[in-house]
Design an enzyme around this catalytic site. Structure first.
Site, PDB file in Angstrom:
ATOM      1  N   GLY A   1      83.953   1.442  56.066  1.00 57.16           N
ATOM      2  CA  GLY A   1      82.651   0.940  55.635  1.00 57.16           C
ATOM      3  C   GLY A   1      81.619   2.003  55.350  1.00 57.16           C
ATOM      4  O   GLY A   1      80.457   1.681  55.102  1.00 57.16           O
ATOM      5  N   GLN A   2      82.014   3.275  55.382  1.00 58.05           N
ATOM      6  CA  GLN A   2      81.022   4.308  55.072  1.00 58.05           C
ATOM      7  C   GLN A   2      80.702   4.282  53.577  1.00 58.05           C
ATOM      8  O   GLN A   2      81.617   4.315  52.743  1.00 58.05           O
ATOM      9  CB  GLN A   2      81.523   5.702  55.478  1.00 58.05           C
ATOM     10  CG  GLN A   2      80.444   6.774  55.311  1.00 58.05           C
ATOM     11  CD  GLN A   2      80.881   8.159  55.783  1.00 58.05           C
ATOM     12  OE1 GLN A   2      82.037   8.358  56.183  1.00 58.05           O
ATOM     13  NE2 GLN A   2      79.973   9.108  55.726  1.00 58.05           N
TER      14      GLN A   2
ATOM     15  N   ASP B   1      67.100   0.910  58.985  1.00 56.93           N
ATOM     16  CA  ASP B   1      68.044   0.574  57.922  1.00 56.93           C
ATOM     17  C   ASP B   1      67.393  -0.446  56.986  1.00 56.93           C
ATOM     18  O   ASP B   1      66.728  -1.381  57.420  1.00 56.93           O
ATOM     19  CB  ASP B   1      69.335   0.007  58.529  1.00 56.93           C
ATOM     20  CG  ASP B   1      70.474   0.017  57.540  1.00 56.93           C
ATOM     21  OD1 ASP B   1      71.432   0.797  57.741  1.00 56.93           O
ATOM     22  OD2 ASP B   1      70.431  -0.763  56.556  1.00 56.93           O
ATOM     23  N   ILE B   2      67.614  -0.275  55.695  1.00 54.69           N
ATOM     24  CA  ILE B   2      67.012  -1.149  54.693  1.00 54.69           C
ATOM     25  C   ILE B   2      67.607  -2.561  54.753  1.00 54.69           C
ATOM     26  O   ILE B   2      66.988  -3.517  54.293  1.00 54.69           O
ATOM     27  CB  ILE B   2      67.186  -0.517  53.284  1.00 54.69           C
ATOM     28  CG1 ILE B   2      66.115  -0.980  52.333  1.00 54.69           C
ATOM     29  CG2 ILE B   2      68.574  -0.746  52.734  1.00 54.69           C
ATOM     30  CD1 ILE B   2      66.028  -0.156  51.054  1.00 54.69           C
TER      31      ILE B   2
ATOM     32  N   ASN C   1      80.342   5.155  61.036  1.00 54.61           N
ATOM     33  CA  ASN C   1      81.396   4.763  60.098  1.00 54.61           C
ATOM     34  C   ASN C   1      81.895   6.035  59.414  1.00 54.61           C
ATOM     35  O   ASN C   1      81.092   6.832  58.919  1.00 54.61           O
ATOM     36  CB  ASN C   1      80.851   3.784  59.054  1.00 54.61           C
ATOM     37  CG  ASN C   1      80.496   2.445  59.657  1.00 54.61           C
ATOM     38  OD1 ASN C   1      81.146   1.990  60.597  1.00 54.61           O
ATOM     39  ND2 ASN C   1      79.460   1.805  59.136  1.00 54.61           N
TER      40      ASN C   1
ATOM     41  N   HIS D   1      74.445   4.789  63.217  1.00 57.02           N
ATOM     42  CA  HIS D   1      73.751   3.501  63.278  1.00 57.02           C
ATOM     43  C   HIS D   1      73.435   3.222  64.750  1.00 57.02           C
ATOM     44  O   HIS D   1      74.342   3.281  65.597  1.00 57.02           O
ATOM     45  CB  HIS D   1      74.653   2.362  62.798  1.00 57.02           C
ATOM     46  CG  HIS D   1      75.069   2.418  61.366  1.00 57.02           C
ATOM     47  ND1 HIS D   1      74.500   1.634  60.391  1.00 57.02           N
ATOM     48  CD2 HIS D   1      76.020   3.158  60.744  1.00 57.02           C
ATOM     49  CE1 HIS D   1      75.088   1.880  59.226  1.00 57.02           C
ATOM     50  NE2 HIS D   1      76.020   2.800  59.413  1.00 57.02           N
TER      51      HIS D   1
ATOM     52  N   HIS E   1      75.510   9.923  59.492  1.00 57.53           N
ATOM     53  CA  HIS E   1      74.456   9.071  60.059  1.00 57.53           C
ATOM     54  C   HIS E   1      75.021   8.245  61.185  1.00 57.53           C
ATOM     55  O   HIS E   1      76.125   7.722  61.101  1.00 57.53           O
ATOM     56  CB  HIS E   1      73.821   8.166  58.996  1.00 57.53           C
ATOM     57  CG  HIS E   1      74.789   7.346  58.210  1.00 57.53           C
ATOM     58  ND1 HIS E   1      75.521   7.862  57.166  1.00 57.53           N
ATOM     59  CD2 HIS E   1      75.155   6.046  58.320  1.00 57.53           C
ATOM     60  CE1 HIS E   1      76.295   6.918  56.663  1.00 57.53           C
ATOM     61  NE2 HIS E   1      76.101   5.801  57.350  1.00 57.53           N
TER      62      HIS E   1
HETATM   63  P1  5GP Z   1      77.290   3.234  55.998  1.00 56.50           P
HETATM   64  O1  5GP Z   1      77.764   1.968  55.317  1.00 56.50           O
HETATM   65  O2  5GP Z   1      77.514   4.444  55.106  1.00 56.50           O
HETATM   66  O3  5GP Z   1      77.815   3.426  57.395  1.00 56.50           O
HETATM   67  O4  5GP Z   1      75.732   3.054  56.199  1.00 56.50           O
HETATM   68  C1  5GP Z   1      74.795   3.262  55.199  1.00 56.50           C
HETATM   69  C2  5GP Z   1      73.580   2.471  55.591  1.00 56.50           C
HETATM   70  O5  5GP Z   1      72.485   2.923  54.817  1.00 56.50           O
HETATM   71  C3  5GP Z   1      73.709   0.966  55.327  1.00 56.50           C
HETATM   72  O6  5GP Z   1      73.544   0.257  56.554  1.00 56.50           O
HETATM   73  C4  5GP Z   1      72.590   0.684  54.333  1.00 56.50           C
HETATM   74  O7  5GP Z   1      71.954  -0.571  54.560  1.00 56.50           O
HETATM   75  C5  5GP Z   1      71.650   1.853  54.539  1.00 56.50           C
HETATM   76  N1  5GP Z   1      70.887   2.220  53.369  1.00 56.50           N
HETATM   77  C6  5GP Z   1      71.373   2.373  52.106  1.00 56.50           C
HETATM   78  N2  5GP Z   1      70.392   2.756  51.264  1.00 56.50           N
HETATM   79  C7  5GP Z   1      69.263   2.848  52.021  1.00 56.50           C
HETATM   80  C8  5GP Z   1      67.908   3.213  51.713  1.00 56.50           C
HETATM   81  O8  5GP Z   1      67.540   3.545  50.586  1.00 56.50           O
HETATM   82  N3  5GP Z   1      67.018   3.190  52.745  1.00 56.50           N
HETATM   83  C9  5GP Z   1      67.382   2.842  54.019  1.00 56.50           C
HETATM   84  N4  5GP Z   1      66.417   2.837  54.950  1.00 56.50           N
HETATM   85  N5  5GP Z   1      68.651   2.500  54.347  1.00 56.50           N
HETATM   86  C10 5GP Z   1      69.580   2.508  53.352  1.00 56.50           C
END
Ligand code: 5GP
Ligand code: ZN
Length: 119
Positions: A98-99, A35-36, A92, A107, A105
């Site tokens: 929080g998605q 994750d970034i 999520n 986590h 995906h």
């Molecule tokens: P969500 O909030 O949808 O459950 O998770 C999305 C996740 O993607 C977040 O934890 C966010 O930090 C990660 N993320 C968003 N953009 C990027 C990216 O460009 N590269 C990577 N490696 N992770 C990303």
């Protein structure tokens, strides 16, 4: 067609290698990358190569690929040596939870103590 890549989807682009990511593991059906914005010492995202907006939709359409994500999660835990100390798998689902990226995906979080219930 269901599961086809979406031109405007960030994780479809990562799965296709069009957007760079720190990939830790890849199978025929999944890609795992760091994750970034990590929330724990291990914070890896496991995605299916096919596009579905969330985990439940993927499981309904392609249950074997949903299972592949869970198997990949355990292998990530082994790779990062957090299997013994424990890890969390989070999907999520929906913006209220929080998605922010609407490509399924998981986590994988570990390497520190994790509170329950989560915030
Ligand atoms: P969500 O909030 O949808 O459950 O998770 C999305 C996740 O993607 C977040 O934890 C966010 O930090 C990660 N993320 C968003 N953009 C990027 C990216 O460009 N590269 C990577 N490696 N992770 C990303
Ligand atoms: Zn996608």
């Amino acid at each position: 067609m269901a599961g086809e890549p979406q031109a405007d989807c960030l994780f479809c682009k990562i799965a296709a290698g069009k957007v760079p990511a720190t990939i830790v593991r890849e199978t025929d059906t999944t890609v795992a990358f760091r994750d970034i914005n990590p929330q724990a010492p291990t914070h890896v995202l496991v995605i299916p190569k096919v596009h579905y907006p969330d985990a439940a939709t993927l499981a309904a359409a392609e249950p074997q690929v949903a299972a592949d994500i869970l198997r990949a999660a355990e292998e990530i835990a082994e790779l990062d040596d957090i299997k013994e100390t424990g890890f969390r798998i989070v999907f999520n689902t929906g913006s209220g939870a929080g998605q922010t990226v609407f490509h399924t995906h998981a986590h994988i979080l570990g390497g520190r103590s994790l509170q329950w219930p989560p915030g």
